[in-house]
Design a protein around this motif. Structure first.
Motif, PDB file in Angstrom:
ATOM      1  N   UNK A 203       7.627  -1.028  10.469  1.00  0.00           N
ATOM      2  CA  UNK A 203       8.991  -0.511  10.577  1.00  0.00           C
ATOM      3  C   UNK A 203      10.005  -1.349   9.805  1.00  0.00           C
ATOM      4  N   UNK A 204       9.509  -2.298   9.001  1.00  0.00           N
ATOM      5  CA  UNK A 204      10.407  -3.158   8.234  1.00  0.00           C
ATOM      6  C   UNK A 204      10.889  -2.444   6.973  1.00  0.00           C
ATOM      7  N   UNK A 205      11.977  -2.972   6.419  1.00  0.00           N
ATOM      8  CA  UNK A 205      12.581  -2.346   5.235  1.00  0.00           C
ATOM      9  C   UNK A 205      11.679  -2.451   4.008  1.00  0.00           C
ATOM     10  N   UNK A 206      10.996  -3.585   3.828  1.00  0.00           N
ATOM     11  CA  UNK A 206      10.184  -3.734   2.617  1.00  0.00           C
ATOM     12  C   UNK A 206       8.974  -2.799   2.646  1.00  0.00           C
ATOM     13  N   UNK A 208       9.086   0.287   4.022  1.00  0.00           N
ATOM     14  CA  UNK A 208       9.658   1.596   3.655  1.00  0.00           C
ATOM     15  C   UNK A 208       9.929   1.658   2.157  1.00  0.00           C
ATOM     16  N   UNK A 209      10.345   0.527   1.566  1.00  0.00           N
ATOM     17  CA  UNK A 209      10.569   0.501   0.118  1.00  0.00           C
ATOM     18  C   UNK A 209       9.262   0.711  -0.644  1.00  0.00           C
ATOM     19  N   UNK A 210       8.191   0.048  -0.193  1.00  0.00           N
ATOM     20  CA  UNK A 210       6.891   0.209  -0.854  1.00  0.00           C
ATOM     21  C   UNK A 210       6.399   1.647  -0.735  1.00  0.00           C
ATOM     22  N   UNK A 211       6.614   2.283   0.413  1.00  0.00           N
ATOM     23  CA  UNK A 211       6.200   3.675   0.574  1.00  0.00           C
ATOM     24  C   UNK A 211       7.046   4.603  -0.283  1.00  0.00           C
ATOM     25  N   UNK A 212       8.356   4.286  -0.416  1.00  0.00           N
ATOM     26  CA  UNK A 212       9.236   5.124  -1.230  1.00  0.00           C
ATOM     27  C   UNK A 212       8.866   5.060  -2.707  1.00  0.00           C
ATOM     28  N   UNK A 213       8.254   3.956  -3.131  1.00  0.00           N
ATOM     29  CA  UNK A 213       7.824   3.846  -4.527  1.00  0.00           C
ATOM     30  C   UNK A 213       6.537   4.615  -4.801  1.00  0.00           C
ATOM     31  N   UNK A 214       5.958   5.183  -3.768  1.00  0.00           N
ATOM     32  CA  UNK A 214       4.764   5.991  -3.955  1.00  0.00           C
ATOM     33  C   UNK A 214       3.459   5.245  -3.867  1.00  0.00           C
ATOM     34  N   UNK A 215       3.468   4.018  -3.355  1.00  0.00           N
ATOM     35  CA  UNK A 215       2.230   3.272  -3.218  1.00  0.00           C
ATOM     36  C   UNK A 215       1.337   3.909  -2.149  1.00  0.00           C
ATOM     37  N   UNK A 216       0.041   3.941  -2.364  1.00  0.00           N
ATOM     38  CA  UNK A 216      -0.849   4.490  -1.331  1.00  0.00           C
ATOM     39  C   UNK A 216      -0.807   3.623  -0.073  1.00  0.00           C
ATOM     40  N   UNK A 217      -1.040   4.268   1.080  1.00  0.00           N
ATOM     41  CA  UNK A 217      -0.912   3.582   2.365  1.00  0.00           C
ATOM     42  C   UNK A 217      -1.885   2.419   2.475  1.00  0.00           C
ATOM     43  N   UNK A 222      -2.764  -3.465   2.996  1.00  0.00           N
ATOM     44  CA  UNK A 222      -3.529  -4.638   2.605  1.00  0.00           C
ATOM     45  C   UNK A 222      -2.679  -5.666   1.858  1.00  0.00           C
ATOM     46  N   UNK A 223      -1.765  -5.210   1.006  1.00  0.00           N
ATOM     47  CA  UNK A 223      -1.024  -6.144   0.158  1.00  0.00           C
ATOM     48  C   UNK A 223       0.319  -6.549   0.743  1.00  0.00           C
ATOM     49  N   UNK A 224       0.907  -5.714   1.574  1.00  0.00           N
ATOM     50  CA  UNK A 224       2.274  -5.998   2.026  1.00  0.00           C
ATOM     51  C   UNK A 224       2.388  -6.205   3.535  1.00  0.00           C
ATOM     52  N   UNK A 225       1.640  -5.478   4.334  1.00  0.00           N
ATOM     53  CA  UNK A 225       1.845  -5.518   5.785  1.00  0.00           C
ATOM     54  C   UNK A 225       0.899  -6.466   6.508  1.00  0.00           C
ATOM     55  N   UNK A 226      -0.304  -6.663   5.970  1.00  0.00           N
ATOM     56  CA  UNK A 226      -1.317  -7.390   6.731  1.00  0.00           C
ATOM     57  C   UNK A 226      -0.971  -8.865   6.894  1.00  0.00           C
TER      58      UNK A 226
END
Length: 307
Positions: A203-206, A208-217, A222-226
Motif C-alpha cells: 500500500x506504499x506510494x513507491x 503504486x508508482x511501480x505498478x503505474x509504470x506497467x511493471x509486472x506484479x 521481487x524487486x521492490x516489495x520483498x
C-alpha cells in the motif's frame, strides 16, 4: 559499520562475563550438589571428589579458575557425571547433531513461512489467503511437544515410512521429522509477520508508482516489495535462529537424536555444573552472534539504516 561491529563485540565480552556470574550464583544457590544422591556417599569419598574437581574451594575462586580456563585455553572443564569426559567432548558430540537439524529447520521455516506470507498478502481475502492463515494458525496451535508424537504416530507407526528415532549419521530419513517438529511453529510466526508487513508495503506510494509504470506484479514484488517487507522478519529471525540451532529438548528426547538439548536437561537434573555452564555460554555466544548478523543484514537490505 566496522566501528559498530567492533563496539558490539566489545559489549559482548562483559555480557558473557555477567552471564557466567549469574549462572554460577543460580547454580550454587540451589540445594544439593553433583555428588549428592539418595544414598549419600561416605564423607571421606565426598571430600576426595570435591577436592578432585575443586568444589572445596570458595565460589569466587572456582569462578575465576573457570573463566581463566575458558578465556586462555577454551576449556570448559571436566564433566562431573560423564566419567573421563570433558565438557568440550560433550558439546562436540551433541552440538553437530543439533546444528544440522537446527539449520535445516531454520531454512524450512524461512522459505515456507515467507512464501506463505507473500502469497497470502498478494491474494488478500482470497481462498489462498484464508488457506495460508489457517495453516499458520494450525501450526501455532501445535507446538513441538505435540507435533513430534503425532509425527511418530503417523509416519512411523501407521505408515511405516520413516524411522521413529535415532540419528544414523544424519541421513535424510532421520532428519525429516525432527525438522518438521521444530520448524512448524517458527514457520507460522514468520508467515504471519511476512503477511502483515507485505500488506503494509504493497500500500506504499513507491509500489503504486511501480505498478503505474506497467511493471509486472512478479517483478514489483521481487524487486521492490520483498526487501522492505523482510525487515520485521529479520527482527524475529535473530532469536528464532538461536532457538532452532540450539535445538529443542523435546525433539532430542522424543526422537533420540543425541543432540545437545538432552545433555542440558540431564546436566540440570544431575547438578553437572560444568556442562550447564558450557551449554549456557554456547547459547549466549550464539545469541550475540545472530543478533549482530541480523543488524548487519538490516543495513544491507535497507541502506537508509546507518549504525
Amino acid at each position: 559499520m566496522f566501528a559498530y561491529i567492533v563496539r558490539r563485540l566489545a559489549v559482548a565480552i562483559p555480557t558473557i562475563l555477567i552471564l557466567v556470574v549469574i549462572s554460577f550464583l543460580l547454580m550454587y544457590s540451589a540445594p544439593g550438589g553433583p555428588f549428592n544422591s539418595e544414598r549419600p556417599l561416605p564423607p571421606e569419598v565426598l571430600a576426595n571428589l570435591e577436592a578432585k574437581y575443586g568444589l572445596d574451594q570458595p565460589m569466587w575462586r572456582q569462578m575465576i579458575s573457570y573463566v581463566w580456563g575458558v578465556v586462555t585455553q577454551f576449556d570448559f572443564g571436566p564433566s562431573f557425571q560423564y566419567t573421563d569426559r570433558s565438557v568440550n567432548d560433550v558439546i562436540a558430540q551433541g552440538f553437530p547433531v543439533t546444528l544440522t537439524y537446527g539449520l535445516w529447520s531454520a531454512f524450512a521455516a524461512l522459505v515456507v513461512g515467507v512464501s506463505l506470507g507473500v502469497a497470502a498478502a498478494v491474494r488478500q481475502n482470497s481462498v489462498l489467503d484464508y488457506l495460508a492463515v489457517g495453516i499458520t494458525i494450525g501450526a501455532q496451535a501445535l507446538p513441538n511437544f505435540v507435533m513430534a508424537p503425532i509425527l511418530v504416530l503417523v509416519f512411523t507407526l501407521w505408515l511405516g515410512w520413516l524411522p521413529g528415532g535415532g540419528w544414523n549419521g544424519g541421513q535424510w530419513e532421520y532428519v525429516v521429522m525432527p525438522v518438521i517438529a521444530l520448524s512448524t511453529s517458527y514457520m507460522a510466526s514468520i508467515a504471519r509477520i511476512t503477511r502483515s508487513s507485505m500488506l503494509e508495503v504493497l500500500n506504499s506510494n513507491f509500489i503504486r508508482t511501480a505498478q503505474a509504470k506497467g511493471l509486472p506484479m512478479r517483478r514489483v514484488i521481487l524487486r521492490h516489495a520483498l526487501k522492505p517487507a523482510l525487515l520485521p522478519v529479520l527482527s524475529y529471525l535473530g532469536p528464532a535462529m538461536v532457538g532452532m540451532i540450539t535445538g529443542s529438548v523435546v525433539v532430542d528426547i522424543i526422537f533420540s537424536t543425541g543432540g545437545i538439548g538432552q545433555f542440558f536437561v540431564n546436566s540440570a537434573f544431575n547438578r553437572d555444573y560444568a556442562v550447564i555452564m558450557g551449554i549456557t555460554l554456547l547459547v549466549g555466544v550464539l545469541t550475540i552472534t545472530f543478533n549482530l548478523l541480523v543488524d548487519i543484514l538490516y543495513a544491507w537490505i535497507d541502506p537508509k539504516i546507518r549504525y
